[in-house]
Design a protein around this motif. Structure first.
Motif, PDB file in Angstrom:
ATOM      1  N   ALA A  70       2.338   1.607 -20.940  1.00 49.59           N
ATOM      2  CA  ALA A  70       1.573   0.499 -21.515  1.00 49.59           C
ATOM      3  C   ALA A  70       0.422   0.110 -20.589  1.00 49.59           C
ATOM      4  O   ALA A  70      -0.694  -0.179 -21.048  1.00 49.59           O
ATOM      5  CB  ALA A  70       2.482  -0.707 -21.756  1.00 49.59           C
ATOM      6  N   GLY A  71       0.676   0.106 -19.277  1.00 47.40           N
ATOM      7  CA  GLY A  71      -0.364  -0.226 -18.311  1.00 47.40           C
ATOM      8  C   GLY A  71      -1.501   0.782 -18.317  1.00 47.40           C
ATOM      9  O   GLY A  71      -2.684   0.412 -18.240  1.00 47.40           O
ATOM     10  N   LEU A  72      -1.160   2.061 -18.411  1.00 41.64           N
ATOM     11  CA  LEU A  72      -2.198   3.103 -18.449  1.00 41.64           C
ATOM     12  C   LEU A  72      -3.034   3.007 -19.723  1.00 41.64           C
ATOM     13  O   LEU A  72      -4.261   3.161 -19.680  1.00 41.64           O
ATOM     14  CB  LEU A  72      -1.544   4.482 -18.333  1.00 41.64           C
ATOM     15  N   LEU A  73      -2.378   2.758 -20.859  1.00 40.59           N
ATOM     16  CA  LEU A  73      -3.111   2.600 -22.114  1.00 40.59           C
ATOM     17  C   LEU A  73      -4.011   1.364 -22.072  1.00 40.59           C
ATOM     18  O   LEU A  73      -5.161   1.406 -22.535  1.00 40.59           O
ATOM     19  CB  LEU A  73      -2.139   2.502 -23.289  1.00 40.59           C
ATOM     20  N   MET A  74      -3.494   0.272 -21.509  1.00 39.16           N
ATOM     21  CA  MET A  74      -4.309  -0.945 -21.401  1.00 39.16           C
ATOM     22  C   MET A  74      -5.475  -0.727 -20.439  1.00 39.16           C
ATOM     23  O   MET A  74      -6.570  -1.264 -20.645  1.00 39.16           O
ATOM     24  CB  MET A  74      -3.453  -2.114 -20.921  1.00 39.16           C
ATOM     25  N   ALA A  75      -5.267   0.056 -19.389  1.00 39.88           N
ATOM     26  CA  ALA A  75      -6.354   0.361 -18.449  1.00 39.88           C
ATOM     27  C   ALA A  75      -7.464   1.131 -19.154  1.00 39.88           C
ATOM     28  O   ALA A  75      -8.657   0.892 -18.918  1.00 39.88           O
ATOM     29  CB  ALA A  75      -5.817   1.159 -17.264  1.00 39.88           C
ATOM     30  N   PHE A  76      -7.076   2.050 -20.036  1.00 35.66           N
ATOM     31  CA  PHE A  76      -8.062   2.806 -20.814  1.00 35.66           C
ATOM     32  C   PHE A  76      -8.823   1.869 -21.768  1.00 35.66           C
ATOM     33  O   PHE A  76     -10.049   1.934 -21.878  1.00 35.66           O
ATOM     34  CB  PHE A  76      -7.367   3.914 -21.606  1.00 35.66           C
ATOM     35  N   ILE A  77      -8.080   0.981 -22.437  1.00 39.31           N
ATOM     36  CA  ILE A  77      -8.693   0.023 -23.362  1.00 39.31           C
ATOM     37  C   ILE A  77      -9.610  -0.950 -22.613  1.00 39.31           C
ATOM     38  O   ILE A  77     -10.672  -1.339 -23.126  1.00 39.31           O
ATOM     39  CB  ILE A  77      -7.598  -0.761 -24.125  1.00 39.31           C
ATOM     40  N   SER A  78      -9.215  -1.298 -21.390  1.00 39.81           N
ATOM     41  CA  SER A  78      -9.941  -2.317 -20.621  1.00 39.81           C
ATOM     42  C   SER A  78     -11.003  -1.737 -19.690  1.00 39.81           C
ATOM     43  O   SER A  78     -11.522  -2.460 -18.828  1.00 39.81           O
ATOM     44  CB  SER A  78      -8.928  -3.125 -19.782  1.00 39.81           C
ATOM     45  N   PHE A  79     -11.329  -0.469 -19.859  1.00 40.14           N
ATOM     46  CA  PHE A  79     -12.238   0.203 -18.915  1.00 40.14           C
ATOM     47  C   PHE A  79     -13.570  -0.536 -18.769  1.00 40.14           C
ATOM     48  O   PHE A  79     -14.094  -0.695 -17.664  1.00 40.14           O
ATOM     49  CB  PHE A  79     -12.487   1.644 -19.368  1.00 40.14           C
ATOM     50  N   LYS A  80     -14.115  -1.033 -19.865  1.00 37.62           N
ATOM     51  CA  LYS A  80     -15.406  -1.721 -19.804  1.00 37.62           C
ATOM     52  C   LYS A  80     -15.321  -3.103 -19.150  1.00 37.62           C
ATOM     53  O   LYS A  80     -16.351  -3.702 -18.823  1.00 37.62           O
ATOM     54  CB  LYS A  80     -15.995  -1.857 -21.214  1.00 37.62           C
TER      55      LYS A  80
END
Length: 322
Positions: A70-80
């Motif tokens: 979940a953290g890795l997916l959120m990091a991808f979503i939150s990249f900007k």
């Protein structure tokens, strides 16, 4: 004369803008409460799936994969959003993640010493703890309707969990610490979500739980490699990562800006209610009459807090208009 004065007061641009602001804030609060209810339903709907998966996979191993992914997916979503990253948001996210991990950890310890119904009831008592913690730390008083709703919901939790084994053993103590951790998580989420970037706050929170679960897995279980990577494990991880983790905690963090911690805690008591309903519908579990009464009481507690705050706001508006 009074009617004419009131009419002209309502037509006044200042009053109209103030009235629109109040209505807008109330709609935001109602929308936030509804989405938080969806969070409780999401947690409850995945309860029997998680329970089945944890029967085959050690708890910390399951938590590691759930929150790390979940953290890795959120990091991808939150990249900007990375430009908003700083030490303060890092510290805030880590604090929320620590509260969350300790809640899960002490809940797991409690289950090894006492009945699951006892743990469920004491953990649910965070609904009573939240208003006091909010006042002690941030000096914010809960409304009398939120307090009354919390008491009604707590009574409902007793009947819903069919708890008859309360005592003063180590299991009860661990369950109480668990309730305190979850209460602190709710209170600080409401406070910190107003001050930091939501995406980064959630991402750091998940990664913190993943790191702590990694350490706990090696200490308590000797590994974080799941013994079985069968369909049940994969499905449980996928469902919990998407619905019970990313969706649920992002919504909680985002929506607590528009409502109170006390109401959030009351709304979250709908988790065991939805778990019972989904268990009855899809897992052939039984719902007894006392459990149904408990569910109705929890719903009554939530409505007391919701409708009470609405009518209190109406009362204040009428007094301000006079």
């Amino acid at each position: 004369m009074c009617c004419i004065f009131t009419y002209h007061l309502i037509q006044c641009p200042f009053y109209q803008s103030e009235r629109l602001r109040v209505i807008s804030n109330k709609f935001k609060e109602l929308g936030a409460d509804f989405l938080l209810l969806m969070v409780a339903v999401a947690w409850g709907s995945t309860f029997f799936v998680v329970q089945a998966a944890v029967n085959e996979t050690p708890v910390y191993t399951f938590l590691f994969w759930r929150f790390s992914l979940a953290g890795l997916l959120m990091a991808f979503i939150s990249f900007k959003q990375i430009r908003y990253l700083n030490f303060k948001v890092l510290k805030a996210g880590a604090l929320l993640g620590l509260f969350m991990f300790l809640g899960y950890a002490f809940q797991t310890f409690a289950l090894t010493y006492t009945y699951s119904s006892t743990v469920g009831f004491i953990t649910g008592l965070s609904v009573i703890v939240v208003p006091f913690v909010t006042y002690l730390i941030f000096k914010q008083k809960a409304s009398m309707f939120s307090t009354l709703g919390a008491i009604i919901a707590s009574a409902g939790l007793y009947f819903l969990t069919l708890n008859n084994e309360l005592g003063l053993s180590l299991g009860e103590f661990y369950a109480f610490v668990c309730a305190m951790m979850f209460a602190l998580h709710i209170v600080f989420t409401g406070h910190l979500s107003r001050r930091h970037n939501i995406y980064l706050l959630v991402t750091i929170q998940f990664l913190t739980v993943g790191i702590c679960s990694f350490i706990g897995g090696f200490i308590m279980e000797g590994s974080i490699i799941p013994p079985n990577t069968n369909r049940l494990f994969v499905d449980a991880i996928a469902i919990t990562v998407i619905f019970a983790t990313i969706f649920a905690f992002w919504v909680q963090t985002a929506m607590q800006r528009f409502t109170t911690a006390a109401k959030t805690a009351i709304i979250f008591t709908m988790e065991p209610v939805s778990a019972g309903i989904f268990g009855y519908l899809f897992a052939n579990e039984l719902l007894t009459f006392p459990q149904i009464c408990g569910a109705v009481m929890i719903l009554g507690g939530m409505l007391t807090a919701e409708l009470g705050s609405y009518y209190m706001e109406q009362y204040r508006r009428r007094n301000n208009a006079i």
